[in-house]
Design a protein around this motif. Sequence first.
Motif, PDB file in Angstrom:
ATOM      1  N   ALA A 144       0.779  -1.148  -0.032  1.00  0.00           N
ATOM      2  CA  ALA A 144       0.172   0.056   0.004  1.00  0.00           C
ATOM      3  C   ALA A 144       0.865   1.344  -0.141  1.00  0.00           C
ATOM      4  CB  ALA A 144      -0.916  -0.072   1.178  1.00  0.00           C
ATOM      5  N   LEU A 145       1.976   1.297   0.689  1.00  0.00           N
ATOM      6  CA  LEU A 145       2.848   2.539   0.675  1.00  0.00           C
ATOM      7  C   LEU A 145       3.368   2.573  -0.605  1.00  0.00           C
ATOM      8  CD1 LEU A 145       4.744   1.476   4.169  1.00  0.00           C
ATOM      9  CD2 LEU A 145       3.051   3.818   3.610  1.00  0.00           C
ATOM     10  N   LEU A 146       3.992   1.364  -1.479  1.00  0.00           N
ATOM     11  CA  LEU A 146       4.715   1.628  -2.396  1.00  0.00           C
ATOM     12  C   LEU A 146       3.670   1.876  -3.730  1.00  0.00           C
ATOM     13  CD1 LEU A 146       6.867  -1.747  -2.541  1.00  0.00           C
ATOM     14  CD2 LEU A 146       7.693   0.677  -2.533  1.00  0.00           C
ATOM     15  N   ALA A 147       2.325   1.777  -3.547  1.00  0.00           N
ATOM     16  CA  ALA A 147       1.418   1.893  -4.393  1.00  0.00           C
ATOM     17  C   ALA A 147       1.033   3.449  -4.565  1.00  0.00           C
ATOM     18  CB  ALA A 147       0.094   1.078  -4.142  1.00  0.00           C
ATOM     19  N   GLY A 150      -6.918   0.346  -0.872  1.00  0.00           N
ATOM     20  CA  GLY A 150      -7.394  -0.857   0.166  1.00  0.00           C
ATOM     21  C   GLY A 150      -6.165  -1.520   0.550  1.00  0.00           C
ATOM     22  N   CYS A 151      -6.459  -1.670   1.904  1.00  0.00           N
ATOM     23  CA  CYS A 151      -5.189  -2.635   2.434  1.00  0.00           C
ATOM     24  C   CYS A 151      -5.537  -3.416   3.617  1.00  0.00           C
ATOM     25  CB  CYS A 151      -4.014  -1.912   2.820  1.00  0.00           C
ATOM     26  SG  CYS A 151      -2.705  -2.711   3.713  1.00  0.00           S
ATOM     27  N   VAL A 152      -5.401  -4.790   3.552  1.00  0.00           N
ATOM     28  CA  VAL A 152      -5.974  -5.695   4.581  1.00  0.00           C
ATOM     29  C   VAL A 152      -4.580  -6.466   5.099  1.00  0.00           C
ATOM     30  CG1 VAL A 152      -7.233  -7.742   5.020  1.00  0.00           C
ATOM     31  CG2 VAL A 152      -8.131  -6.037   3.419  1.00  0.00           C
ATOM     32  N   ALA A 153      -4.294  -6.407   6.242  1.00  0.00           N
ATOM     33  CA  ALA A 153      -3.385  -7.284   6.712  1.00  0.00           C
ATOM     34  C   ALA A 153      -3.654  -8.144   7.854  1.00  0.00           C
ATOM     35  CB  ALA A 153      -2.227  -6.301   7.366  1.00  0.00           C
ATOM     36  N   TYR A 154      -3.297  -9.439   7.754  1.00  0.00           N
ATOM     37  CA  TYR A 154      -3.622 -10.514   8.824  1.00  0.00           C
ATOM     38  C   TYR A 154      -2.321 -10.699   9.601  1.00  0.00           C
ATOM     39  CZ  TYR A 154      -8.052 -12.274   6.996  1.00  0.00           C
ATOM     40  OH  TYR A 154      -9.493 -12.583   6.521  1.00  0.00           O
ATOM     41  N   VAL A 165      -6.644   1.106   6.696  1.00  0.00           N
ATOM     42  CA  VAL A 165      -6.063  -0.215   6.782  1.00  0.00           C
ATOM     43  C   VAL A 165      -7.033  -0.981   7.502  1.00  0.00           C
ATOM     44  CG1 VAL A 165      -4.218  -2.082   7.541  1.00  0.00           C
ATOM     45  CG2 VAL A 165      -3.652   0.310   6.479  1.00  0.00           C
ATOM     46  N   LEU A 166      -7.362  -2.224   7.048  1.00  0.00           N
ATOM     47  CA  LEU A 166      -8.002  -3.314   7.913  1.00  0.00           C
ATOM     48  C   LEU A 166      -6.916  -4.349   8.393  1.00  0.00           C
ATOM     49  CD1 LEU A 166     -10.463  -4.571   9.007  1.00  0.00           C
ATOM     50  CD2 LEU A 166     -10.744  -5.821   6.774  1.00  0.00           C
TER      51      LEU A 166
END
Length: 270
Positions: free
Chosen positions: A167-170, A176-180, A198-199
Amino acid sequence: MASAQTLSCCAKPAAAQNATEVFAMLASNEDFSGGHDAPLPFTYQGTGEMVEFKTTDGQSSKAFEIKSNVRSDKYLLVIHEWWGLNDHIKQEAARFAKELPGVNVIALDLYDGQVATDADQAGKLMQGVKTERAQAIINGALLHAGPRAQVASIGWCFGGGWSIQTALLAGPKAKGCVAYYGMPEKDVAKLKTLNTDVLFVFAKQDKWINQEVVSQFEKDMAAAKKGLTVKAYDADHAFANPSNPKYSKTFAEDAHAASVAYLKKNLKLK
């Protein structure tokens, strides 16, 4: 990860250059690696194909892609766990492609073709990832998506941290950004550049991506004035992985539904 040296779980955080390197140190922790039983044998036989694209370091990379049935500039970049781009991840990518009509789904390969089948091998592969190479692969995928691309990312464990980095590079392409249960970015200055909220999904029993880590991320995102939604479950690390003995179907399905709803909203799907 930025160097060829072996990273130790006992090394001081200052020795690592970024959040993903801090997480890579855990590979030397026997308790961490012991919590990841080898994934169950599985062969994916659905739609999608392996594609190759140029990376920004002058090389190339392969990824698993499922194109939308209609012309679309909306993309979901899927980033694998520490096992690598195996058939379990391809199946997960296919699930998102089905549930997110109108979105092109690309499962990246930050291990350059290598896939682990046991924890020792996975740990070595995760530690062996060089930050510059991983960034070049992600940047190459962003170029592959095209100048008008609207990009969301999702990842688990190792991939959770890299989902945030994606997401930072985009830049402005990030929607949108989902991080598990991945290591969050700790640099507030970098977080200020995020073009999306961020989710973040985490497990309350996780010894590594624990409440302390999540609370700090909440503070950092607030300082960066960026939106953050945290979904916490009374489960252990990797609870969303069906091939893990600590898998919780109830929690995993709830987290998945939340992720799909979030992605639909952020990518403005009908």
